[in-house]
Design an enzyme around this catalytic site. Structure first.
Site, short mmCIF file in Angstrom:
data_model
loop_
_atom_site.label_atom_id
_atom_site.label_comp_id
_atom_site.label_asym_id
_atom_site.label_seq_id
_atom_site.Cartn_x
_atom_site.Cartn_y
_atom_site.Cartn_z
N ASP A 73 62.92 26.02 68.44
CA ASP A 73 61.92 27.10 68.47
C ASP A 73 60.53 26.66 68.00
OD1 ASP A 73 64.66 27.87 67.97
OD2 ASP A 73 64.00 29.94 67.75
N GLU B 271 60.27 30.85 72.32
CA GLU B 271 60.19 32.30 72.11
C GLU B 271 59.24 32.71 70.99
OE1 GLU B 271 63.10 34.77 70.59
OE2 GLU B 271 63.46 33.60 68.80
N ASN B 272 58.87 31.77 70.10
CA ASN B 272 57.98 32.12 68.99
C ASN B 272 56.64 31.41 69.07
OD1 ASN B 272 59.93 33.73 67.42
ND2 ASN B 272 61.02 31.80 67.18
N ASN C 206 65.55 36.66 71.26
CA ASN C 206 65.33 38.08 71.00
C ASN C 206 63.86 38.47 70.96
OD1 ASN C 206 65.60 36.51 68.45
ND2 ASN C 206 65.00 38.44 67.51
N HIS C 207 62.96 37.48 70.86
CA HIS C 207 61.53 37.79 70.89
C HIS C 207 60.93 37.61 72.29
CE1 HIS C 207 60.94 38.48 66.62
NE2 HIS C 207 61.65 37.40 66.36
N HIS D 16 71.34 31.53 71.29
CA HIS D 16 70.40 32.09 70.33
C HIS D 16 71.14 33.14 69.51
CE1 HIS D 16 66.13 32.39 69.28
NE2 HIS D 16 66.31 33.69 69.11
N HIS E 54 67.52 30.18 66.72
CA HIS E 54 67.25 31.51 66.13
C HIS E 54 67.09 31.48 64.62
CE1 HIS E 54 66.99 35.79 65.49
NE2 HIS E 54 68.08 35.80 64.76
N HIS F 122 66.23 28.99 62.61
CA HIS F 122 65.08 28.17 62.25
C HIS F 122 65.38 27.12 61.18
CE1 HIS F 122 61.84 31.21 63.83
NE2 HIS F 122 62.82 30.97 64.70
#
Length: 265
Positions: free
Chosen positions: A8, A39-40, A67-68, A157, A182, A184
């Protein structure tokens, strides 16, 4: 065949550290397939079309999310702009396949490298301690019935370690790799499962490690100490790039080795 997966990318610090180290890694390890979880990448929350383009410019073939995925609404139009059979960049940004079928975008991408080597990338999301989605285990079964490639990479994730480990065992021998994202935080449990599937519970983030999983520490501490809502902001300090390198047999899809990578400034 060498596959590099970048964990991520979190905010500007993550983008900076990946930009610094990625060219050297690609050359040193003769990477054939680069997959990035993005995603981040947009300030720690979501991804925009412009930042997706930047990641592709770095050499990525596929961008996974989680999820983001829909935090930046413009990404929905971007992934909806191409048909399922396309190989354009917008088609190669994927979201968890077990989201509702009504969600824009696609959860799997099948492509080929310049030498003709076929591959597939699947994005799935866990259900334990996360918002409800379709069953990722049965969704994986459905997808695998239609995939022709031998080399199959899965970004799972998910929050719960147990769910990630279970997915690794469930798909062992059927995919090349199951790597978790997810949470991190990189885990030290990388291994090749008995059936030839490379597994790691979480690759970790590429982002600021002087933080609480990427967010400014004082903001998260205030939330824990007071319970008061506050807007989270991405931290900047001590960025590290976390990635995992997998070597596999392109003809069979079986993984031969897995290596954790963490690089700082």
């Amino acid at each position: 065949m060498n596959i590099l997966f970048v964990g991520d990318i979190f905010g500007s610090a993550g983008r900076r550290i990946v930009t610094e180290h990625l060219p050297h890694l690609l050359e040193t390890h003769t990477v054939d397939l680069l997959i990035v979880n993005g995603e981040n990448v947009a300030g720690g929350f979501g991804i925009t079309p412009a930042l997706a383009e930047d990641i592709f410019d770095m050499g990525a073939q596929v961008i996974t999310t989680g999820n983001h995925f829909w935090d930046k609404k413009e990404i929905l139009e971007y992934v909806s702009s191409v048909p399922s059979y396309s190989h354009d960049r917008a088609r190669r940004v994927i979201r968890p396949a077990n989201f509702s079928p009504a969600t824009p975008g696609f959860g799997v991408y099948e492509g080929a490298l310049p030498d003709g080597q076929a591959y597939a990338v699947i994005n799935l999301q866990g259900r334990v301690f996360m918002q409800q989605t379709d069953d990722p285990f049965r969704k994986a079964d459905m997808l695998l019935r239609d995939i022709q490639a031998k080399v199959i990479f899965v970004d799972f994730h998910a929050e719960a370690t147990s769910e990630k480990v279970a997915m690794g065992w469930y798909l062992d021998g059927r995919v090349t790799a199951v790597l978790g994202t997810h949470t991190h935080i990189p885990t030290a449990d990388e291994r090749i499962l008995p059936g030839g599937t490379a597994y790691q519970t979480d690759v970790g983030m590429s982002g600021p490690y002087d933080s609480v999983i990427g967010v400014q520490t004082e903001l998260v501490l205030n939330r824990f100490l007071t319970g008061a809502p506050s807007k989270f902001e991405a931290a900047k300090g001590n960025p590290k790039m976390c990635a995992t390198l997998i070597r596999c047999d392109g003809a069979t899809g079986r993984a031969n080795s897995i290596q954790r990578i963490m690089l700082g400034e």
